[in-house]
Design a protein around this motif. Sequence first.
Motif, PDB file in Angstrom:
ATOM      1  N   ALA A  39       0.837  -1.210   0.000  1.00  0.00           N
ATOM      2  CA  ALA A  39       0.000   0.000   0.000  1.00  0.00           C
ATOM      3  C   ALA A  39       0.870   1.257   0.000  1.00  0.00           C
ATOM      4  O   ALA A  39       0.599   2.210  -0.742  1.00  0.00           O
ATOM      5  CB  ALA A  39      -0.941  -0.004   1.210  1.00  0.00           C
ATOM      6  N   ILE A  40       1.923   1.257   0.797  1.00  0.00           N
ATOM      7  CA  ILE A  40       2.839   2.397   0.821  1.00  0.00           C
ATOM      8  C   ILE A  40       3.532   2.538  -0.530  1.00  0.00           C
ATOM      9  O   ILE A  40       3.723   3.648  -1.028  1.00  0.00           O
ATOM     10  CB  ILE A  40       3.872   2.242   1.958  1.00  0.00           C
ATOM     11  CG1 ILE A  40       3.186   2.271   3.320  1.00  0.00           C
ATOM     12  CG2 ILE A  40       4.941   3.336   1.878  1.00  0.00           C
ATOM     13  CD1 ILE A  40       4.098   1.903   4.479  1.00  0.00           C
ATOM     14  N   LEU A  41       3.875   1.420  -1.139  1.00  0.00           N
ATOM     15  CA  LEU A  41       4.530   1.418  -2.448  1.00  0.00           C
ATOM     16  C   LEU A  41       3.635   2.062  -3.503  1.00  0.00           C
ATOM     17  O   LEU A  41       4.108   2.865  -4.316  1.00  0.00           O
ATOM     18  CB  LEU A  41       4.885  -0.016  -2.849  1.00  0.00           C
ATOM     19  CG  LEU A  41       5.772  -0.163  -4.062  1.00  0.00           C
ATOM     20  CD1 LEU A  41       7.231  -0.154  -3.623  1.00  0.00           C
ATOM     21  CD2 LEU A  41       5.465  -1.467  -4.758  1.00  0.00           C
ATOM     22  N   VAL A  42       2.355   1.755  -3.481  1.00  0.00           N
ATOM     23  CA  VAL A  42       1.408   2.368  -4.421  1.00  0.00           C
ATOM     24  C   VAL A  42       1.342   3.874  -4.181  1.00  0.00           C
ATOM     25  O   VAL A  42       1.400   4.670  -5.128  1.00  0.00           O
ATOM     26  CB  VAL A  42       0.007   1.716  -4.305  1.00  0.00           C
ATOM     27  CG1 VAL A  42      -1.035   2.511  -5.070  1.00  0.00           C
ATOM     28  CG2 VAL A  42       0.052   0.277  -4.785  1.00  0.00           C
ATOM     29  N   ALA A  80       3.628   5.734  -2.842  1.00  0.00           N
ATOM     30  CA  ALA A  80       4.907   6.307  -3.259  1.00  0.00           C
ATOM     31  C   ALA A  80       4.981   6.428  -4.780  1.00  0.00           C
ATOM     32  O   ALA A  80       5.541   7.396  -5.306  1.00  0.00           O
ATOM     33  CB  ALA A  80       6.059   5.453  -2.735  1.00  0.00           C
ATOM     34  N   GLY A  81       4.402   5.473  -5.487  1.00  0.00           N
ATOM     35  CA  GLY A  81       4.350   5.563  -6.942  1.00  0.00           C
ATOM     36  C   GLY A  81       3.571   6.786  -7.399  1.00  0.00           C
ATOM     37  O   GLY A  81       3.977   7.487  -8.343  1.00  0.00           O
ATOM     38  N   VAL A 101      11.489  12.644  -5.462  1.00  0.00           N
ATOM     39  CA  VAL A 101      12.664  12.002  -4.859  1.00  0.00           C
ATOM     40  C   VAL A 101      12.241  11.204  -3.636  1.00  0.00           C
ATOM     41  O   VAL A 101      12.656  10.049  -3.458  1.00  0.00           O
ATOM     42  CB  VAL A 101      13.746  13.055  -4.501  1.00  0.00           C
ATOM     43  CG1 VAL A 101      14.822  12.460  -3.599  1.00  0.00           C
ATOM     44  CG2 VAL A 101      14.371  13.614  -5.770  1.00  0.00           C
ATOM     45  N   MET A 102      11.379  11.778  -2.792  1.00  0.00           N
ATOM     46  CA  MET A 102      10.870  11.045  -1.638  1.00  0.00           C
ATOM     47  C   MET A 102      10.100   9.806  -2.092  1.00  0.00           C
ATOM     48  O   MET A 102      10.271   8.727  -1.529  1.00  0.00           O
ATOM     49  CB  MET A 102       9.953  11.916  -0.798  1.00  0.00           C
ATOM     50  CG  MET A 102       9.305  11.158   0.354  1.00  0.00           C
ATOM     51  SD  MET A 102       8.044  12.134   1.156  1.00  0.00           S
ATOM     52  CE  MET A 102       6.625  11.109   0.933  1.00  0.00           C
ATOM     53  N   GLY A 103       9.274   9.966  -3.107  1.00  0.00           N
ATOM     54  CA  GLY A 103       8.515   8.825  -3.617  1.00  0.00           C
ATOM     55  C   GLY A 103       9.426   7.714  -4.102  1.00  0.00           C
ATOM     56  O   GLY A 103       9.199   6.539  -3.808  1.00  0.00           O
ATOM     57  N   ALA A 104      10.477   8.081  -4.845  1.00  0.00           N
ATOM     58  CA  ALA A 104      11.415   7.074  -5.353  1.00  0.00           C
ATOM     59  C   ALA A 104      12.151   6.382  -4.210  1.00  0.00           C
ATOM     60  O   ALA A 104      12.351   5.158  -4.234  1.00  0.00           O
ATOM     61  CB  ALA A 104      12.406   7.725  -6.318  1.00  0.00           C
ATOM     62  N   MET A 105      12.542   7.160  -3.196  1.00  0.00           N
ATOM     63  CA  MET A 105      13.202   6.552  -2.038  1.00  0.00           C
ATOM     64  C   MET A 105      12.256   5.605  -1.313  1.00  0.00           C
ATOM     65  O   MET A 105      12.663   4.525  -0.874  1.00  0.00           O
ATOM     66  CB  MET A 105      13.706   7.642  -1.088  1.00  0.00           C
ATOM     67  CG  MET A 105      14.906   8.409  -1.599  1.00  0.00           C
ATOM     68  SD  MET A 105      15.372   9.804  -0.534  1.00  0.00           S
ATOM     69  CE  MET A 105      15.865   8.961   0.957  1.00  0.00           C
ATOM     70  N   MET A 106      10.984   5.985  -1.214  1.00  0.00           N
ATOM     71  CA  MET A 106      10.012   5.118  -0.539  1.00  0.00           C
ATOM     72  C   MET A 106       9.759   3.850  -1.350  1.00  0.00           C
ATOM     73  O   MET A 106       9.593   2.769  -0.767  1.00  0.00           O
ATOM     74  CB  MET A 106       8.717   5.872  -0.274  1.00  0.00           C
ATOM     75  CG  MET A 106       8.854   6.891   0.829  1.00  0.00           C
ATOM     76  SD  MET A 106       7.329   7.753   1.166  1.00  0.00           S
ATOM     77  CE  MET A 106       6.692   6.766   2.502  1.00  0.00           C
ATOM     78  N   SER A 128      10.343  -1.735  -1.318  1.00  0.00           N
ATOM     79  CA  SER A 128      10.745  -2.948  -2.030  1.00  0.00           C
ATOM     80  C   SER A 128      11.667  -3.793  -1.153  1.00  0.00           C
ATOM     81  O   SER A 128      11.524  -5.023  -1.091  1.00  0.00           O
ATOM     82  CB  SER A 128      11.451  -2.591  -3.339  1.00  0.00           C
ATOM     83  OG  SER A 128      10.586  -1.868  -4.176  1.00  0.00           O
ATOM     84  N   LEU A 129      12.598  -3.131  -0.471  1.00  0.00           N
ATOM     85  CA  LEU A 129      13.479  -3.858   0.450  1.00  0.00           C
ATOM     86  C   LEU A 129      12.687  -4.478   1.594  1.00  0.00           C
ATOM     87  O   LEU A 129      12.925  -5.631   1.979  1.00  0.00           O
ATOM     88  CB  LEU A 129      14.553  -2.927   1.012  1.00  0.00           C
ATOM     89  CG  LEU A 129      15.596  -2.398   0.033  1.00  0.00           C
ATOM     90  CD1 LEU A 129      16.489  -1.368   0.723  1.00  0.00           C
ATOM     91  CD2 LEU A 129      16.430  -3.528  -0.540  1.00  0.00           C
ATOM     92  N   GLU A 130      11.743  -3.716   2.145  1.00  0.00           N
ATOM     93  CA  GLU A 130      10.915  -4.211   3.247  1.00  0.00           C
ATOM     94  C   GLU A 130      10.081  -5.413   2.809  1.00  0.00           C
ATOM     95  O   GLU A 130       9.940  -6.383   3.552  1.00  0.00           O
ATOM     96  CB  GLU A 130       9.997  -3.107   3.766  1.00  0.00           C
ATOM     97  CG  GLU A 130      10.701  -2.037   4.559  1.00  0.00           C
ATOM     98  CD  GLU A 130      11.288  -2.575   5.850  1.00  0.00           C
ATOM     99  OE1 GLU A 130      10.568  -3.253   6.604  1.00  0.00           O
ATOM    100  OE2 GLU A 130      12.478  -2.328   6.097  1.00  0.00           O
TER     101      GLU A 130
END
Length: 165
Positions: free
Chosen positions: A99-102, A104-105, A139-144, A149-151
């Motif tokens: 959900a956070i990934l979406v 952040a996208g 930039v924040m979105g890309a970092m998230m 992805s790592l998480e």
Amino acid sequence: MKTTNDSGLVHYFNTLVKWQLVIMMMAIAGLTFYQVIMRYVFSSASSWSEELIRFIFIWCSFMAAAIGVREGIHIGITIFVDLLPRKSAPLMHIVVNLAILVFAGFMVYYGWQNVKMADGQPSPALGIPMSWVYLSIPVMGAMMVFYCSLEIGDAWKRFTASGSH
């Protein structure tokens, strides 16, 4: 606070981001001190330092929010996760991070739209392009995206190791 087992490039990247945050916070403190001295000692407030403090703070906030995803320091409501069997926790962690990934996208996509829209618009006091300030959003979105992805990868490893699939 969650401990991470980052190694190699991820550890280097995290360290670089944290040092950037330290430098930005030092700049904010120094510029704020300068602003106070100019205002109260010399009765001559500078508008450029106030604007620069604001812009550095924006970048600092967004970068810290992104690193907070990897460090696990954001506020979380765990009442529903606590009701699940312990073996299901990594699966719930995957769902939350998806959900956070979406989100952040969306930050990357719509943040980039803001950057393009602000291109050529100068800031009032410094005259720098406002697109530099708005660049903090994608930039924040890309970092998230990177950290989520790592998480998700870490949670998947825990889920498959628990044998609950």
